[in-house]
Design a protein around this motif. Sequence first.
Motif, short mmCIF file in Angstrom:
data_model
loop_
_atom_site.label_atom_id
_atom_site.label_comp_id
_atom_site.label_asym_id
_atom_site.label_seq_id
_atom_site.Cartn_x
_atom_site.Cartn_y
_atom_site.Cartn_z
N GLN A 103 5.24 -14.63 18.19
CA GLN A 103 4.87 -14.15 16.87
C GLN A 103 4.55 -12.67 16.91
O GLN A 103 3.88 -12.20 17.84
CB GLN A 103 3.62 -14.92 16.41
N GLU A 104 5.02 -11.94 15.91
CA GLU A 104 4.70 -10.52 15.78
C GLU A 104 3.67 -10.40 14.66
O GLU A 104 3.85 -10.94 13.58
CB GLU A 104 5.96 -9.73 15.43
N GLU A 105 2.58 -9.69 14.93
CA GLU A 105 1.53 -9.49 13.94
C GLU A 105 1.23 -8.01 13.82
O GLU A 105 0.93 -7.35 14.81
CB GLU A 105 0.25 -10.24 14.35
N ILE A 106 1.32 -7.50 12.59
CA ILE A 106 1.06 -6.08 12.35
C ILE A 106 0.00 -5.97 11.25
O ILE A 106 0.20 -6.45 10.13
CB ILE A 106 2.33 -5.33 11.90
N PRO A 107 -1.15 -5.33 11.55
CA PRO A 107 -2.16 -5.13 10.52
C PRO A 107 -1.62 -4.24 9.39
O PRO A 107 -0.81 -3.33 9.62
CB PRO A 107 -3.30 -4.41 11.27
N PHE A 108 -2.07 -4.51 8.16
CA PHE A 108 -1.64 -3.71 7.02
C PHE A 108 -2.79 -3.49 6.05
O PHE A 108 -3.79 -4.21 6.06
CB PHE A 108 -0.47 -4.39 6.28
N HIS A 109 -2.63 -2.48 5.21
CA HIS A 109 -3.49 -2.22 4.05
C HIS A 109 -2.55 -2.12 2.86
O HIS A 109 -1.43 -1.63 3.00
CB HIS A 109 -4.23 -0.90 4.18
N ILE A 110 -3.01 -2.53 1.69
CA ILE A 110 -2.22 -2.35 0.47
C ILE A 110 -2.73 -1.09 -0.22
O ILE A 110 -3.92 -0.95 -0.49
CB ILE A 110 -2.34 -3.55 -0.49
N GLU A 111 -1.81 -0.17 -0.49
CA GLU A 111 -2.14 1.07 -1.19
C GLU A 111 -1.16 1.25 -2.34
O GLU A 111 -0.14 0.59 -2.41
CB GLU A 111 -2.06 2.27 -0.24
N ARG A 112 -1.47 2.16 -3.24
CA ARG A 112 -0.60 2.45 -4.37
C ARG A 112 0.30 3.62 -4.01
O ARG A 112 -0.17 4.67 -3.59
CB ARG A 112 -1.43 2.78 -5.61
N GLU A 113 1.60 3.43 -4.18
CA GLU A 113 2.57 4.49 -3.90
C GLU A 113 2.43 5.54 -4.99
O GLU A 113 2.41 5.23 -6.18
CB GLU A 113 3.99 3.90 -3.89
N GLU A 114 2.30 6.81 -4.60
CA GLU A 114 2.01 7.89 -5.54
C GLU A 114 3.06 8.06 -6.62
O GLU A 114 2.74 8.24 -7.78
CB GLU A 114 1.87 9.21 -4.78
N ARG A 115 4.31 7.99 -6.25
CA ARG A 115 5.39 8.29 -7.21
C ARG A 115 5.62 7.16 -8.21
O ARG A 115 5.73 7.40 -9.40
CB ARG A 115 6.67 8.59 -6.43
N THR A 116 5.66 5.93 -7.73
CA THR A 116 5.99 4.81 -8.61
C THR A 116 4.77 4.07 -9.13
O THR A 116 4.85 3.37 -10.12
CB THR A 116 6.88 3.78 -7.89
N GLY A 117 3.65 4.19 -8.41
CA GLY A 117 2.45 3.47 -8.81
C GLY A 117 2.46 2.01 -8.37
O GLY A 117 1.57 1.24 -8.71
N LEU A 118 3.47 1.62 -7.61
CA LEU A 118 3.57 0.24 -7.15
C LEU A 118 2.77 0.03 -5.86
O LEU A 118 2.63 0.95 -5.07
CB LEU A 118 5.03 -0.12 -6.90
#
Length: 166
Positions: A103-118
């Motif tokens: 299994q591959e596990e990669i930590p992440f954070h959710i942020e808002r993309e500046e250009r699209t706002g997504l």
Amino acid sequence: MATNVSEKDKALQEVIDWCEQREVEGLRLANALLQKHDLAAYAVVKAQIDAYHKTAEHCCSMLGYSGSMLSCLTYEDTDNSDPSDQPQVGDYGVAVRETADGQEEIPFHIEREERTGLPVALLNERLYAKPEDDIKDGLYVSLFQLYLDGFMLSRTGRKRNKDAEA
């Protein structure tokens, strides 16, 4: 008339690109007019630049699916602090996928993309990284791309701060 979301986004992106091009051209003209001290013409061009900029921003806000996230973009396993299984800015956790070696596990954070706002995932690819660690420099990836790459998202927590609320 039903419209495919990707077709809508493509059309919106074309309008955004066109507006941004006109904005850049307008800035060049505005600069030339200022150097000639033609303030009346500068004011007109500046108003046009602002209109292009606001139109591009509005189109950016319309990009992406405005309803519920696709089921493939929800959390498989969530922490119990929020019943919502949809990724939100400030969430952190682990992106997991099966590989030939396990299994591959990669930590992440959710942020808002500046250009699209997504919302996008910021992956922490450092050795021994933990999901709750702050990420100074990571890899930005769309949530849909993670799904296409075979990852499942598992939220382990949520940070609430002024940056996450934007």
